[in-house]
Design a protein around this motif. Sequence first.
Motif, short mmCIF file in Angstrom:
data_model
loop_
_atom_site.label_atom_id
_atom_site.label_comp_id
_atom_site.label_asym_id
_atom_site.label_seq_id
_atom_site.Cartn_x
_atom_site.Cartn_y
_atom_site.Cartn_z
N TYR A 168 20.70 -42.74 -13.46
CA TYR A 168 21.04 -42.11 -12.07
C TYR A 168 21.65 -40.79 -12.15
CZ TYR A 168 25.21 -44.95 -12.84
OH TYR A 168 26.44 -45.39 -13.31
N GLN A 169 21.70 -39.92 -10.86
CA GLN A 169 22.42 -38.83 -10.97
C GLN A 169 23.29 -38.71 -9.57
OE1 GLN A 169 19.02 -36.04 -11.94
NE2 GLN A 169 19.17 -35.39 -9.83
N ASP A 170 24.06 -37.71 -9.39
CA ASP A 170 24.97 -37.51 -8.42
C ASP A 170 24.24 -36.26 -7.30
OD1 ASP A 170 25.90 -35.31 -9.49
OD2 ASP A 170 28.07 -36.13 -9.85
N LEU A 171 25.05 -35.77 -6.26
CA LEU A 171 24.50 -34.82 -5.51
C LEU A 171 24.55 -33.54 -6.27
CD1 LEU A 171 23.53 -34.19 -2.53
CD2 LEU A 171 26.04 -33.66 -1.86
N LEU A 172 25.60 -33.56 -7.15
CA LEU A 172 25.47 -32.18 -8.05
C LEU A 172 24.63 -32.18 -9.22
CD1 LEU A 172 29.57 -31.96 -7.92
CD2 LEU A 172 27.84 -30.83 -6.41
N ASN A 173 23.62 -33.13 -9.50
CA ASN A 173 22.70 -33.37 -10.25
C ASN A 173 23.37 -33.56 -11.90
OD1 ASN A 173 20.38 -32.66 -8.71
ND2 ASN A 173 20.99 -30.37 -9.12
N ASN A 174 24.75 -34.06 -11.71
CA ASN A 174 25.43 -34.84 -13.05
C ASN A 174 24.62 -35.88 -13.37
OD1 ASN A 174 27.39 -32.77 -13.47
ND2 ASN A 174 28.20 -33.47 -11.51
N LYS A 175 24.23 -36.37 -14.60
CA LYS A 175 23.57 -37.61 -14.87
C LYS A 175 24.41 -38.55 -15.57
CE LYS A 175 19.33 -34.83 -16.16
NZ LYS A 175 18.33 -35.33 -14.95
N TYR A 176 24.16 -39.73 -15.27
CA TYR A 176 24.76 -41.05 -15.60
C TYR A 176 24.07 -42.17 -16.17
CZ TYR A 176 28.38 -38.53 -12.40
OH TYR A 176 29.12 -37.56 -11.94
N LYS A 177 24.76 -43.04 -16.73
CA LYS A 177 23.69 -44.08 -17.37
C LYS A 177 24.90 -45.31 -17.62
CE LYS A 177 22.86 -44.00 -21.87
NZ LYS A 177 22.14 -43.68 -22.97
N THR A 178 24.39 -46.43 -16.86
CA THR A 178 25.26 -47.59 -17.18
C THR A 178 24.36 -48.65 -18.04
OG1 THR A 178 26.08 -47.63 -14.85
CG2 THR A 178 26.32 -49.63 -15.96
N LEU A 179 25.09 -49.16 -19.07
CA LEU A 179 24.71 -50.20 -19.99
C LEU A 179 25.11 -51.58 -19.53
CD1 LEU A 179 25.19 -48.08 -23.35
CD2 LEU A 179 23.31 -48.14 -22.04
N GLN A 180 23.99 -52.49 -19.46
CA GLN A 180 24.32 -53.89 -18.78
C GLN A 180 23.42 -54.75 -19.49
OE1 GLN A 180 24.34 -54.23 -14.65
NE2 GLN A 180 25.39 -56.38 -14.68
#
Length: 244
Positions: free
Chosen positions: A199-211
């Motif tokens: 997913y990414q935030d409003l500022l287009n920073n990308k994130y990843k959660t490992l589960q």
Amino acid sequence: MVTQEKLITYYYIFNIISPIITSIGILFSFYISIKTLREIKKDRIFSQKPFLMFQVGGYPDKVKFERIGKRSPGFAPAYIEAELKDIPDNAISILRDISITDKKTINTFGVLRNYGNGTAFEVNITWIPKVVWLNEEKFVIDKEKLKEPKYSKKNNTRRVWDNVLPPNESTGIVNWPMFIEKDYNLQITRVDGYLEIHYQDLLNNKYKTLQKYYLFTSYNDEKPSIHVTFSGTFHDIEEWESIT
């Protein structure tokens, strides 16, 4: 008594030191400004940062068997037919038994929740299988196996129902991963692996959660189903061995 010569000396010393002091002051002010801007930027990013993970726990889901061969929901027919060319044209696919709810939406699977401060955009999940049981025989899915179409990241990346998720809102899974959907011989009984939640935030920073997840199939029951337990999150794939 201060003589005229000393006054002249002090004057020249002052004229030498004064610009240096001024420059130091300017550099210090510049440093403080940069530091302040960085703090503001960090605060802004933090205020917009989402954090997504599936609610921990086990969930059963009804499945149905349909003879759709090489076709797969969400994939272009030409692409998926080329990828799955070895699958028979009338092969069974394992699909979710989707129905329309009272709210005019579909019944999704699992609870993917945004626990962060900001809205998440472009949400999708990738199913990574690490260990697979075929008719009770255990196989480790290595890097070479992950290159095969049925197990590859590309073909096991799926959109969730809502790909924009505000804080404290939740969504769910629509389709099973490819390695489950195209298990047309109904051989898989269990899969241990992990999810990459992108997913990414409003500022287009990308994130990843490992589960981590544990998946079990019950195809021979009166009502065929799949049960998935969503476990804890971890930060780095190197941690996998220590949490299995």
